[in-house]
Scaffold this active site. Structure first.
Site, mmCIF file in Angstrom:
data_model
loop_
_atom_site.group_PDB
_atom_site.id
_atom_site.type_symbol
_atom_site.label_atom_id
_atom_site.label_comp_id
_atom_site.label_asym_id
_atom_site.label_seq_id
_atom_site.Cartn_x
_atom_site.Cartn_y
_atom_site.Cartn_z
ATOM 1 N N ASP A 1 0.839 -1.188 0.000
ATOM 2 C CA ASP A 1 0.000 0.000 0.000
ATOM 3 C C ASP A 1 0.881 1.248 0.000
ATOM 4 O O ASP A 1 1.858 1.323 0.758
ATOM 5 C CB ASP A 1 -0.891 -0.023 1.247
ATOM 6 C CG ASP A 1 -1.832 1.152 1.310
ATOM 7 O OD1 ASP A 1 -2.692 1.259 0.422
ATOM 8 O OD2 ASP A 1 -1.714 1.962 2.249
ATOM 9 N N GLU B 1 1.524 0.262 -4.973
ATOM 10 C CA GLU B 1 1.113 1.580 -5.456
ATOM 11 C C GLU B 1 2.345 2.487 -5.514
ATOM 12 O O GLU B 1 2.906 2.826 -4.479
ATOM 13 C CB GLU B 1 0.066 2.185 -4.530
ATOM 14 C CG GLU B 1 -1.243 1.414 -4.501
ATOM 15 C CD GLU B 1 -2.242 2.036 -3.532
ATOM 16 O OE1 GLU B 1 -3.354 2.361 -3.974
ATOM 17 O OE2 GLU B 1 -1.906 2.203 -2.347
#
Length: 826
Positions: free
Chosen positions: A448, A473
């Protein structure tokens, strides 16, 4: 001390953003002790600026005698300067000096030598650390208190226990000076290296993860699914089964739901695996701060009552919002303890049962041919400071978190940002990943907000997890953007590392709009130019130009999003993927197709189906909208790289237009594996994230013509499986290197004279894929292609979809129906 604007970066060196006045008198204050500092007019050395680039321009102050630094750091420290009659002082940020002095790379938490546990905690600034040992997890149980032994060279406190300590519970009592409160705090805190916890994380538990009692039968030697190029399905543990009536009631929303191998949900996943899906990506399953483990404390809303209200009513969201923080639902991006499975997903969260059940889940998914990816959120924790759910900061205050210029914890990620550029935070991250990879046999890790880690962190992760799937990400924002804290792990910096990042370029071009704006702006599949919705900006010529540009961005994405992929752009120029603009940034940024995570929908933002509903022109029928939806999935599943599907994308999943359902409860997040409903039109979504859009959403949700039937849902189900089978049928859909892609992937219908809304992709003169987003049948021909004998792919020749079966190749001309993906073989 309100601010901490100076940085103690090495034992002998302090950096302060103050003019380097040679007449100034600088001092270090350590408790009552005052020590002179000397100005180093040459400034901070290169090695320090390499680790702390944001300190560029700071004044360098030298401490001559470093013999007492370790002791000084166990109390308040600050610096002052006297210039003439003016006096200024500030506190010190200390991560640099802690990294310099207290180097440790051994075990932390609980480790076993035979049956005997040793417990260790890194707390170099603590004045005293004691172990509180509890015979059980009952809150009234009295603790036995033991002193822990301190190693002043490593900063580690340790205690050797007894064999009968196993399965008992413990807390650390840490007496430590806290800069933000200005006093010594006596914190009773869990172990950041916990591997088992009591209910609601009240106490850590002494557990040996190698204990056979915590292993399902066959755990040690069960076979993994054979290696395969990844195709990923992103799934939330609770969503998977909470409303699945084919799962035993006690197991709904739990790890054990996955062991019901003949449930509706597992049958659906099995069918996907047989078609070509390879990995299940589970949203966070570590210990989550905002979920109550005890089902007796979780509130629910009567679904029958919610269903009684109109499809565009505000009533559903109002009732759901009343209990949203106590209902047992959250995505889980608020870490508490990283190394322990979340308790609310276990049938018995008090103690080690969650370990056994998590392993059962992994085995069950592996048994149907699916490997398991876990979603890791090392970039932040739910809380820091003296908050009761803060762990790291109540043991080593001010170390594990990234601080701003004033010494306040950064929160650009939404919560308290950790600092993986600090040695022991990086060590924790690596130790944690090793645990999940070995103790739980996890096959891949999704990071994340990976851009908030440093590139060096992720290279060490890649090396540690050699052979496992690593992606995340790569967004670049906040205090780390543009390399302000070092070379971070953003999309561009990870090119060539083999670490994959989510490709937002293809996503935005396919859907239209972006993740923060333009819900009604159309894209390649949603009617741009051909079927204007009256909201998307631009005249017809401007929309046509945008459609052609979107097609170029998609072509780059289909070709692995390669930086150096050559392409004839919409204006007839030969360019590379890097040259194609995406809002002013390069579209192509990878150096390998394996670095390209291709997606059009994820847990964040509207589902793909909801996005289509927003964007399609009012006159577009539901049948046509389903074809738009399926075309978008085709672009994902036939691209070079790593296809990624949000769970339920393959059954028109809706969240009733909710753009951020992280805490919207089961009502808005449920999945119906019977295919009877897709969750569209269940009320206006929660006001806090969506109310400005309610006037747009209301007529859409109220329109009965936009509610899918089972037949519509099954079209998406079957389409996805067909695309998976086609992808699986040939290695040409998953080429391994940039050279392979550049040599074998070609695009036709490019340049100035192209048919708008049509992408034609050839692979090695053996496969031809035509994506026709136009609302009309198209005829396409190309001199090069006409020398081959093409036939519709066998999967599509027998397709459930009567429309795609109309695709054909006749005398050098490809005839493709509207809103259709047709795959031909030579």
């Amino acid at each position: 001390m309100e601010n901490s604007r100076a940085h103690w970066v090495k034992a002998q060196l302090i950096a302060w953003d103050i003019p380097p006045d040679p007449t100034a008198v600088f001092r270090l204050h350590a408790g009552e002790e005052i020590v002179p500092l000397h100005l180093d007019e040459s400034g901070l050395p290169t090695e320090v600026l390499g680790k702390f680039p944001h300190l560029s321009g700071y004044t360098a102050l030298v401490l001559e005698d470093t013999s007492r630094v370790r002791e000084m750091l166990r109390g308040p420290v600050s610096v002052s300067v006297v210039i003439g009659k003016a006096v200024e002082s500030t506190g010190l940020q200390i991560p640099g000096v802690l990294d310099d002095l207290f180097v440790y790379d051994g075990d932390l938490g609980v480790s076993f030598d035979g049956d005997t546990p040793t417990i260790r905690v890194w707390a170099p600034t603590a004045q005293i650390v004691r172990l509180h040992l509890y015979a059980d997890s009952h809150p009234d149980t009295t603790a036995a208190v033991y002193p822990m032994v301190y190693d002043s060279q490593t900063g580690v406190w340790s205690i050797h226990g007894q064999a009968d300590w196993q399965y008992q519970f413990y807390l650390f009592e840490v007496e430590v000076f806290v800069q933000r409160t200005g006093r010594v705090e006596k914190n009773r805190v869990t172990d950041p290296y916990s591997v088992s916890l009591s209910m609601n994380s009240a106490r850590s538990q002494i557990i040996d993860l190698n204990d056979p009692a915590l292993m399902p039968p066959g755990w040690q030697d069960f076979p993994k699914p054979p290696p395969a190029d990844p195709v990923i399905y992103e799934l939330h543990v609770r969503d998977f089964s909470i409303t699945d009536g084919s799962v035993e009631a006690a197991h709904r929303g739990k790890y054990r739901a996955f062991t019901a191998l003949e449930s509706n949900g597992m049958n659906h996943l099995r069918a996907l695996a047989e078609a070509g899906l390879t990995h299940i990506h589970l949203l966070p399953t570590f210990d989550i701060a905002t979920l109550d483990d005890d089902v007796n404390n979780q509130f629910t809303v009567d679904f029958e009552e919610l269903a009684s209200y109109p499809p565009d009513s505000t009533a559903q969201q109002a009732l759901v919002s009343e209990i949203r923080d106590v209902d047992g639902f959250n995505w889980g991006y608020d870490p508490y303890h990283f190394n322990v499975p979340e308790g609310s997903y276990s049938t018995r969260p008090d103690g080690p049962q969650r370990i056994l059940e998590y392993r059962e889940m992994v085995m069950a998914l592996n048994s149907i041919g699916l490997r398991v990816v876990t979603d890791m959120v090392y970039n932040h924790t739910a809380h820091s400071g003296q908050h009761p759910q803060s762990v790291f900061d109540r043991i080593v205050p001010g170390y594990y978190y990234r601080l701003n210029d004033d010494g306040v914890v950064e929160n650009s990620t939404c919560c308290s940002n950790t600092a993986s550029e600090h040695r022991m935070m990086e060590k924790f991250m690596l130790d944690s990943l090793r645990l999940w990879a070995t103790a739980y046999k996890i096959d891949g890790f999704r990071f994340d907000l990976m851009g908030h880690h440093m590139r060096d962190n992720m290279l060490k992760v890649r090396d540690l997890l050699d052979g496992k799937l690593v992606y995340g990400e790569g967004w670049d924002f906040g205090e780390v953007a543009w390399g302000r804290r070092g070379i971070n792990a953003n999309q561009f910096n990870l090119a060539g590392t083999g670490i994959a990042t989510f490709n937002d370029r293809l996503r935005d071009a396919v859907r239209g709009g972006n993740h923060v704006d333009g819900q009604q702006h159309q894209g390649f599949v949603s009617g741009l130019y051909y079927e204007p919705n009256g909201i998307t900006p631009g005249s017809p010529p401007e929309q046509r130009a945008r459609l052609l540009h979107f097609a170029d961005e998609i072509r780059v994405g289909l070709a692995g999003n390669l930086r150096e992929y050559p392409l004839l752009n919409a204006w007839g120029e030969t360019v590379t993927g890097w040259d194609i603009s995406h809002h002013g940034a390069p579209t192509g940024y990878t150096l390998s197709p394996r670095e390209n995570v291709v997606y059009v929908s994820a847990h964040d933002n509207e589902t793909l189906f909801d996005a289509i509903q927003y964007k399609a022109a009012p006159a577009v029928t539901l049948d046509a909208r389903v074809r738009m939806h399926n075309l978008a999935l085709s672009l994902v599943l036939l691209a070079q790289g790593i296809p990624f599907l949000h769970a339920g994308d393959d059954l028109l999943r809706s969240k009733s237009l909710d753009r951020d359902s992280f805490n919207s409860g089961d009502w808005f997040n449920r999945i119906d594996w019977t295919y009877e409903t897709n969750n569209w039109g269940i009320g206006l979504p929660p006001a806090d994230k969506n109310e400005p859009n309610w006037p747009i959403q209301q007529p859409l949700l109220a329109n009965p013509a936009l509610r899918p039937t089972r037949e519509h849902i099954l079209r998406a189900v079957e389409h996805t499986r067909e695309m998976l089978r086609i992808r699986k049928s040939s290695p040409l859909f998953h080429l391994q290197t940039a050279a392979d892609v550049k040599e074998q992937v070609s695009f036709y219908n490019c340049g100035l004279d192209q048919i708008p809304g049509v992408i034609v992709m050839g692979i090695a003169d053996e496969i031809l894929v035509i994506f026709n987003a136009a609302p009309k049948r198209i005829a396409f021909m190309d001199e090069h292609l006409s020398q081959f004998h093409w036939r519709l792919h066998p999967v599509q020749a027998e397709s459930y979809d009567a429309v795609v079966r109309l695709s054909r190749y006749v005398e050098g001309v490809f005839i493709i129906p509207p809103r259709t993906t047709a795959v031909f073989k030579c």
